[in-house]
Design a protein around this motif. Structure first.
Motif, short mmCIF file in Angstrom:
data_model
loop_
_atom_site.label_atom_id
_atom_site.label_comp_id
_atom_site.label_asym_id
_atom_site.label_seq_id
_atom_site.Cartn_x
_atom_site.Cartn_y
_atom_site.Cartn_z
N SER A 1 34.15 -22.19 20.83
CA SER A 1 34.84 -23.48 19.88
C SER A 1 36.36 -22.82 20.84
CB SER A 1 35.04 -23.57 18.71
OG SER A 1 35.78 -22.27 17.62
N LEU A 2 37.71 -24.18 20.33
CA LEU A 2 38.66 -23.26 20.50
C LEU A 2 40.20 -23.78 18.86
CD1 LEU A 2 40.35 -25.56 24.00
CD2 LEU A 2 40.49 -22.69 22.98
N GLY A 3 40.85 -23.05 18.74
CA GLY A 3 41.59 -22.85 17.92
C GLY A 3 42.19 -24.18 17.57
N ASP A 4 43.23 -24.50 16.68
CA ASP A 4 43.72 -26.25 16.67
C ASP A 4 44.71 -25.47 17.67
OD1 ASP A 4 43.73 -26.61 13.29
OD2 ASP A 4 42.13 -26.72 14.97
N THR A 5 45.15 -24.38 18.21
CA THR A 5 46.53 -24.74 18.80
C THR A 5 46.30 -23.92 20.19
OG1 THR A 5 47.01 -22.59 17.97
CG2 THR A 5 48.20 -24.07 16.89
N LYS A 6 45.06 -24.32 20.62
CA LYS A 6 44.81 -23.60 22.06
C LYS A 6 44.43 -22.91 22.55
CE LYS A 6 43.93 -28.31 23.71
NZ LYS A 6 44.72 -29.67 24.75
N ASN A 7 45.68 -21.67 21.45
CA ASN A 7 46.11 -20.21 22.09
C ASN A 7 44.60 -19.21 21.72
OD1 ASN A 7 46.39 -20.12 19.22
ND2 ASN A 7 48.35 -19.39 19.37
N THR A 8 43.71 -19.66 21.05
CA THR A 8 42.88 -18.96 20.90
C THR A 8 41.27 -19.15 20.66
OG1 THR A 8 43.70 -18.09 18.58
CG2 THR A 8 41.94 -17.02 18.44
N LEU A 9 40.69 -18.33 21.88
CA LEU A 9 39.25 -18.78 22.13
C LEU A 9 37.91 -17.95 21.28
CD1 LEU A 9 37.74 -20.39 23.97
CD2 LEU A 9 37.80 -18.78 25.41
N TYR A 10 36.70 -19.00 20.49
CA TYR A 10 36.25 -18.03 19.97
C TYR A 10 34.61 -18.72 20.42
CZ TYR A 10 39.36 -18.23 16.15
OH TYR A 10 40.65 -18.32 15.59
N LEU A 11 33.74 -17.05 20.50
CA LEU A 11 32.33 -17.38 20.51
C LEU A 11 31.42 -16.53 19.43
CD1 LEU A 11 30.54 -18.24 23.06
CD2 LEU A 11 30.54 -16.04 23.33
N GLN A 12 30.96 -17.48 18.54
CA GLN A 12 30.01 -17.19 17.51
C GLN A 12 28.62 -16.94 17.91
OE1 GLN A 12 30.92 -17.31 14.12
NE2 GLN A 12 29.24 -16.26 14.03
N MET A 13 28.67 -15.69 18.27
CA MET A 13 26.84 -15.42 18.00
C MET A 13 25.67 -15.32 17.04
SD MET A 13 28.41 -13.27 21.37
CE MET A 13 28.83 -11.76 20.80
N GLY A 14 24.76 -15.92 17.15
CA GLY A 14 23.60 -15.60 16.64
C GLY A 14 22.44 -15.27 17.33
N GLY A 15 21.62 -14.89 16.59
CA GLY A 15 20.08 -14.59 16.33
C GLY A 15 20.34 -13.77 17.83
N LEU A 16 21.56 -12.70 17.58
CA LEU A 16 21.93 -12.10 19.26
C LEU A 16 19.77 -10.93 19.19
CD1 LEU A 16 25.09 -10.87 18.11
CD2 LEU A 16 24.09 -11.41 20.20
N ARG A 17 19.97 -10.54 20.35
CA ARG A 17 18.72 -10.07 21.33
C ARG A 17 19.44 -8.84 22.04
NH1 ARG A 17 16.33 -15.93 24.08
NH2 ARG A 17 15.68 -17.43 22.01
N PRO A 18 18.76 -8.08 22.09
CA PRO A 18 18.73 -6.83 23.31
C PRO A 18 19.34 -7.25 24.88
CG PRO A 18 17.10 -6.19 22.23
CD PRO A 18 16.91 -7.88 22.63
N GLU A 19 18.89 -8.72 25.37
CA GLU A 19 19.32 -8.81 26.32
C GLU A 19 20.77 -9.17 26.25
OE1 GLU A 19 16.37 -9.27 25.20
OE2 GLU A 19 15.63 -11.72 25.43
#
Length: 125
Positions: free
Chosen positions: A71-89
């Protein structure tokens, strides 16, 4: 020239969650797409997710579909990656990237011209 700085990496147990952030300075409004890539030791860099800035269309590699969200923040100056269900790989160095190219195939690294320094994600079993 865009400058990208990632944060939010760390060590978690399998099944856990992390949110990566990427602060973008310069002129982020000139970027057409932004994305996340990862590289594990001894392996090639892999595209993870991409978002098109004009309409927020997203693309994910099959390995993370349903578990990760870009996702992107409202002003496009922050990019996010929400990671769930993480695996060793999922263990790898994660990089954010941006492109001002007019056309960028889905998470094609060669079309990205701006890169961050990376943040490490380690998932233990």
């Amino acid at each position: 020239v865009q400058q990208l700085v990632e944060s939010g990496g760390g060590s978690v147990e399998a099944g856990g969650s992390l949110r990566l952030s990427c602060q973008i300075s310069g002129n982020p409004n000139s970027c057409t797409v932004m994305g996340w890539f990862r590289q594990a030791p001894g392996q090639e860099r892999e595209g993870v997710a991409q978002i098109r800035t004009r309409d927020s269309t997203t693309y994910y590699v099959d390995a993370v579909k349903g578990r990760f969200a870009i996702s992107l923040g409202d002003t496009k100056n922050t990019l996010y990656l929400q990671m769930g269900g993480l695996r060793p790989e999922d263990t790898a160095m994660y990089y954010c990237a941006a492109s001002d190219e007019w056309f960028v195939p889905p998470i094609a690294a060669d079309f990205y011209n701006y890169w961050g320094q990376g943040t490490q994600v380690t998932v233990s079993s």
